[in-house]
Design a protein around this motif. Structure first.
Motif, PDB file in Angstrom:
ATOM      1  N   ALA A 222       4.875  15.720 -16.817  1.00  0.00           N
ATOM      2  CA  ALA A 222       5.317  16.048 -18.125  1.00  0.00           C
ATOM      3  C   ALA A 222       6.959  16.043 -18.245  1.00  0.00           C
ATOM      4  CB  ALA A 222       4.895  17.568 -18.361  1.00  0.00           C
ATOM      5  N   PHE A 223       7.766  16.135 -17.104  1.00  0.00           N
ATOM      6  CA  PHE A 223       9.339  16.113 -17.090  1.00  0.00           C
ATOM      7  C   PHE A 223       9.741  14.608 -16.958  1.00  0.00           C
ATOM      8  CE2 PHE A 223       7.800  20.022 -15.328  1.00  0.00           C
ATOM      9  CZ  PHE A 223       8.366  20.931 -16.310  1.00  0.00           C
ATOM     10  N   GLY A 224       8.823  13.603 -16.784  1.00  0.00           N
ATOM     11  CA  GLY A 224       9.553  12.128 -16.815  1.00  0.00           C
ATOM     12  C   GLY A 224       8.807  11.334 -15.668  1.00  0.00           C
ATOM     13  N   THR A 225       9.256  10.279 -15.459  1.00  0.00           N
ATOM     14  CA  THR A 225       8.399   9.092 -14.491  1.00  0.00           C
ATOM     15  C   THR A 225       9.509   8.609 -13.559  1.00  0.00           C
ATOM     16  OG1 THR A 225       7.019   8.434 -16.432  1.00  0.00           O
ATOM     17  CG2 THR A 225       7.343   6.979 -14.565  1.00  0.00           C
ATOM     18  N   ALA A 226       9.176   8.297 -12.525  1.00  0.00           N
ATOM     19  CA  ALA A 226      10.133   7.739 -11.460  1.00  0.00           C
ATOM     20  C   ALA A 226       9.306   6.566 -10.901  1.00  0.00           C
ATOM     21  CB  ALA A 226      10.596   8.672 -10.267  1.00  0.00           C
ATOM     22  N   SER A 227      10.026   5.731 -10.287  1.00  0.00           N
ATOM     23  CA  SER A 227       9.404   4.526  -9.715  1.00  0.00           C
ATOM     24  C   SER A 227      10.346   3.978  -8.716  1.00  0.00           C
ATOM     25  CB  SER A 227       9.346   3.482 -10.991  1.00  0.00           C
ATOM     26  OG  SER A 227       8.569   2.262 -10.386  1.00  0.00           O
ATOM     27  N   VAL A 228       9.928   3.321  -7.847  1.00  0.00           N
ATOM     28  CA  VAL A 228      10.590   2.799  -6.701  1.00  0.00           C
ATOM     29  C   VAL A 228       9.616   1.388  -6.146  1.00  0.00           C
ATOM     30  CG1 VAL A 228       9.357   3.861  -4.799  1.00  0.00           C
ATOM     31  CG2 VAL A 228      11.563   2.859  -4.269  1.00  0.00           C
ATOM     32  N   SER A 229      10.249   0.266  -6.002  1.00  0.00           N
ATOM     33  CA  SER A 229       9.822  -0.866  -5.441  1.00  0.00           C
ATOM     34  C   SER A 229      10.693  -1.219  -4.352  1.00  0.00           C
ATOM     35  CB  SER A 229       9.848  -1.936  -6.626  1.00  0.00           C
ATOM     36  OG  SER A 229      11.346  -2.440  -6.693  1.00  0.00           O
ATOM     37  N   GLY A 230       9.735  -2.203  -3.423  1.00  0.00           N
ATOM     38  CA  GLY A 230      10.204  -2.765  -2.146  1.00  0.00           C
ATOM     39  C   GLY A 230       9.535  -4.092  -1.810  1.00  0.00           C
ATOM     40  N   THR A 231      10.185  -4.716  -0.708  1.00  0.00           N
ATOM     41  CA  THR A 231       9.501  -5.912  -0.245  1.00  0.00           C
ATOM     42  C   THR A 231       9.631  -5.808   1.127  1.00  0.00           C
ATOM     43  OG1 THR A 231       9.983  -7.149  -2.199  1.00  0.00           O
ATOM     44  CG2 THR A 231       9.569  -8.445  -0.196  1.00  0.00           C
ATOM     45  N   ALA A 232       8.485  -6.147   1.948  1.00  0.00           N
ATOM     46  CA  ALA A 232       8.603  -6.144   3.420  1.00  0.00           C
ATOM     47  C   ALA A 232       8.087  -7.622   3.767  1.00  0.00           C
ATOM     48  CB  ALA A 232       7.871  -5.338   4.045  1.00  0.00           C
ATOM     49  N   SER A 233       8.884  -8.268   4.911  1.00  0.00           N
ATOM     50  CA  SER A 233       8.305  -9.414   5.162  1.00  0.00           C
ATOM     51  C   SER A 233       8.642  -9.706   6.665  1.00  0.00           C
ATOM     52  CB  SER A 233       9.246 -10.651   4.560  1.00  0.00           C
ATOM     53  OG  SER A 233      10.542 -10.585   4.813  1.00  0.00           O
ATOM     54  N   ASP A 234       7.737 -10.441   7.251  1.00  0.00           N
ATOM     55  CA  ASP A 234       7.746 -10.473   8.814  1.00  0.00           C
ATOM     56  C   ASP A 234       6.599 -11.682   8.893  1.00  0.00           C
ATOM     57  OD1 ASP A 234       8.747 -10.364  11.382  1.00  0.00           O
ATOM     58  OD2 ASP A 234       8.642  -8.176  11.358  1.00  0.00           O
ATOM     59  N   THR A 235       6.541 -11.576  10.659  1.00  0.00           N
ATOM     60  CA  THR A 235       5.659 -12.711  11.052  1.00  0.00           C
ATOM     61  C   THR A 235       4.359 -11.765  11.712  1.00  0.00           C
ATOM     62  OG1 THR A 235       6.709 -13.018  12.919  1.00  0.00           O
ATOM     63  CG2 THR A 235       6.945 -14.644  11.211  1.00  0.00           C
TER      64      THR A 235
ATOM     65  N   GLY B 112      -0.457  22.904  -6.774  1.00  0.00           N
ATOM     66  CA  GLY B 112      -0.816  24.545  -6.644  1.00  0.00           C
ATOM     67  C   GLY B 112      -0.310  25.337  -7.874  1.00  0.00           C
ATOM     68  N   ALA B 113       0.861  25.026  -8.264  1.00  0.00           N
ATOM     69  CA  ALA B 113       1.569  25.823  -9.457  1.00  0.00           C
ATOM     70  C   ALA B 113       1.257  25.601 -10.567  1.00  0.00           C
ATOM     71  CB  ALA B 113       2.939  25.461  -9.310  1.00  0.00           C
ATOM     72  N   GLY B 114       0.282  24.461 -10.640  1.00  0.00           N
ATOM     73  CA  GLY B 114      -0.688  24.074 -11.930  1.00  0.00           C
ATOM     74  C   GLY B 114       0.227  22.916 -12.844  1.00  0.00           C
ATOM     75  N   LEU B 115       1.062  22.247 -12.003  1.00  0.00           N
ATOM     76  CA  LEU B 115       1.659  21.133 -13.008  1.00  0.00           C
ATOM     77  C   LEU B 115       0.845  19.818 -12.707  1.00  0.00           C
ATOM     78  CD1 LEU B 115       4.301  20.023 -14.210  1.00  0.00           C
ATOM     79  CD2 LEU B 115       4.952  19.405 -11.811  1.00  0.00           C
ATOM     80  N   SER B 116       0.533  19.321 -13.776  1.00  0.00           N
ATOM     81  CA  SER B 116      -0.268  18.136 -13.705  1.00  0.00           C
ATOM     82  C   SER B 116       0.628  16.844 -13.498  1.00  0.00           C
ATOM     83  CB  SER B 116      -1.068  17.835 -15.210  1.00  0.00           C
ATOM     84  OG  SER B 116      -1.996  18.662 -15.331  1.00  0.00           O
ATOM     85  N   TYR B 117       0.118  15.779 -12.727  1.00  0.00           N
ATOM     86  CA  TYR B 117       1.110  14.717 -12.373  1.00  0.00           C
ATOM     87  C   TYR B 117      -0.093  13.494 -12.199  1.00  0.00           C
ATOM     88  CZ  TYR B 117      -0.309  15.303  -7.487  1.00  0.00           C
ATOM     89  OH  TYR B 117      -1.096  15.570  -6.395  1.00  0.00           O
ATOM     90  N   THR B 118       0.381  12.226 -12.288  1.00  0.00           N
ATOM     91  CA  THR B 118      -0.100  10.945 -11.967  1.00  0.00           C
ATOM     92  C   THR B 118       0.919  10.161 -10.901  1.00  0.00           C
ATOM     93  OG1 THR B 118       0.639   9.879 -13.729  1.00  0.00           O
ATOM     94  CG2 THR B 118      -1.330  10.886 -14.222  1.00  0.00           C
ATOM     95  N   ALA B 119       0.281   9.187 -10.078  1.00  0.00           N
ATOM     96  CA  ALA B 119       0.924   8.506  -9.490  1.00  0.00           C
ATOM     97  C   ALA B 119       0.157   7.137  -9.244  1.00  0.00           C
ATOM     98  CB  ALA B 119       1.184   9.093  -7.943  1.00  0.00           C
ATOM     99  N   SER B 120       1.030   5.969  -8.700  1.00  0.00           N
ATOM    100  CA  SER B 120      -0.048   4.758  -8.662  1.00  0.00           C
ATOM    101  C   SER B 120       0.980   3.963  -7.651  1.00  0.00           C
ATOM    102  CB  SER B 120       0.018   3.938  -9.961  1.00  0.00           C
ATOM    103  OG  SER B 120       1.200   3.580 -10.303  1.00  0.00           O
ATOM    104  N   GLU B 121       0.122   3.082  -6.877  1.00  0.00           N
ATOM    105  CA  GLU B 121       0.750   2.147  -5.847  1.00  0.00           C
ATOM    106  C   GLU B 121       0.010   0.843  -6.257  1.00  0.00           C
ATOM    107  OE1 GLU B 121       0.785   4.022  -1.666  1.00  0.00           O
ATOM    108  OE2 GLU B 121      -1.037   4.518  -2.492  1.00  0.00           O
ATOM    109  N   THR B 122       1.110  -0.158  -6.307  1.00  0.00           N
ATOM    110  CA  THR B 122       0.499  -1.553  -6.500  1.00  0.00           C
ATOM    111  C   THR B 122       1.250  -2.496  -5.377  1.00  0.00           C
ATOM    112  OG1 THR B 122       0.300  -1.108  -8.828  1.00  0.00           O
ATOM    113  CG2 THR B 122       0.668  -3.548  -7.980  1.00  0.00           C
ATOM    114  N   TYR B 123       0.130  -3.122  -4.829  1.00  0.00           N
ATOM    115  CA  TYR B 123       0.925  -4.102  -3.972  1.00  0.00           C
ATOM    116  C   TYR B 123       0.121  -5.377  -4.074  1.00  0.00           C
ATOM    117  CZ  TYR B 123       1.813   0.231  -1.537  1.00  0.00           C
ATOM    118  OH  TYR B 123       2.210   1.537  -1.220  1.00  0.00           O
ATOM    119  N   SER B 124       0.819  -6.613  -3.560  1.00  0.00           N
ATOM    120  CA  SER B 124       0.532  -7.752  -3.587  1.00  0.00           C
ATOM    121  C   SER B 124       0.978  -8.574  -2.409  1.00  0.00           C
ATOM    122  CB  SER B 124       0.890  -8.758  -4.832  1.00  0.00           C
ATOM    123  OG  SER B 124       2.275  -8.669  -5.006  1.00  0.00           O
ATOM    124  N   ALA B 125       0.303  -9.591  -1.745  1.00  0.00           N
ATOM    125  CA  ALA B 125       0.885 -10.244  -0.646  1.00  0.00           C
ATOM    126  C   ALA B 125       1.096 -11.944  -0.634  1.00  0.00           C
ATOM    127  CB  ALA B 125       0.041 -10.055   0.500  1.00  0.00           C
TER     128      ALA B 125
END
Length: 213
Positions: free
Chosen positions: A153-166, A102-115
């Motif tokens: 425009a100010f940088g990139t942040a990334s986080v990763s994780g793993t979940a496991s169960d039955t 709403g303040a006019g700042l452009s951004y991109t985001a992505s999610e990637t998953y595999s099982a």
């Protein structure tokens, strides 16, 4: 966990059943399958949440399916019942977002998953009148790997994780004989709550070739 114990029990049953099948000279098989993995990445929901939190607008693009592979080992206990264990893995499923706050700042985001994971099934072939058709019920011990990345425009942040169960799994399909104790199979199998994640259901629509021994 209860389901973890159930997996151990099912594995024990599978081993005993395979010994029984071998002792009674019933046929086993090794299967090689491939096809499409279907999952709902909830990208439209994420889109709405981004707009609610940041204002402005967002455009989302996302995968509904991608390739998967599975190998399996099965034993026919009787003409109508078999036990089967396998390992499956999927290609990456991606969701991408391009937005302006709403303040006019452009951004991109992505999610990637595999099982990936192990599964065990009891396979039932209902009757001679439905020759070739089967249903199967079982358990899976699975893992989901995920990476989320956001950039401005100010940088990139990334986080990763793993979940496991039955979780539980069930499917249906059709087998057709190709001779020499080999057969081809068309199947759809639904794995519920993959990696123990609520609403993370995975559907595998596959074709396989199974070699008897």
């Amino acid at each position: 966990m209860y389901l973890r114990s159930s997996v151990c029990i099912f594995l024990g049953i599978f081993m005993l059943a395979s010994v029984h099948a071998h002792a009674n000279d019933n046929k086993g098989y090794v299967g090689f399958e491939a096809g499409y993995a279907f999952a709902d990445l909830r990208a439209e929901q994420t889109n709405r949440e981004l707009v609610a939190a940041l204002g402005g607008s967002v455009v989302a693009t996302y995968d509904k399916a991608d390739l998967n592979g599975r190998i399996s080992l099965g034993f026919n206990i009787t003409e109508m019942i078999a036990v089967e264990a396998g390992y499956f893995t999927t290609a990456d499923l991606n969701a991408n977002y391009v937005g302006v706050t709403g303040a006019g700042l452009s951004y991109t985001a992505s999610e990637t998953y595999s099982a990936s994971g192990l599964d065990m099934f009891a396979v039932f072939k209902p009757s001679a009148t439905l020759e070739g058709f089967f249903i199967k019920f079982g358990l899976h011990d699975s893992e989901v790997d995920g990476v989320i990345t956001a950039s401005t425009a100010f940088g990139t942040a990334s986080v990763s994780g793993t979940a496991s169960d039955t979780g539980l799994a069930f499917g249906l399909g059709y087998d057709w004989d190709t001779g020499n104790d080999n057969f081809a199979r068309l199947s759809y199998v639904l794995y519920s709550e993959v990696g123990g994640l609520t609403d993370a259901d995975l559907g595998l629509f596959n074709i396989s070739y199974n070699i008897g021994f």
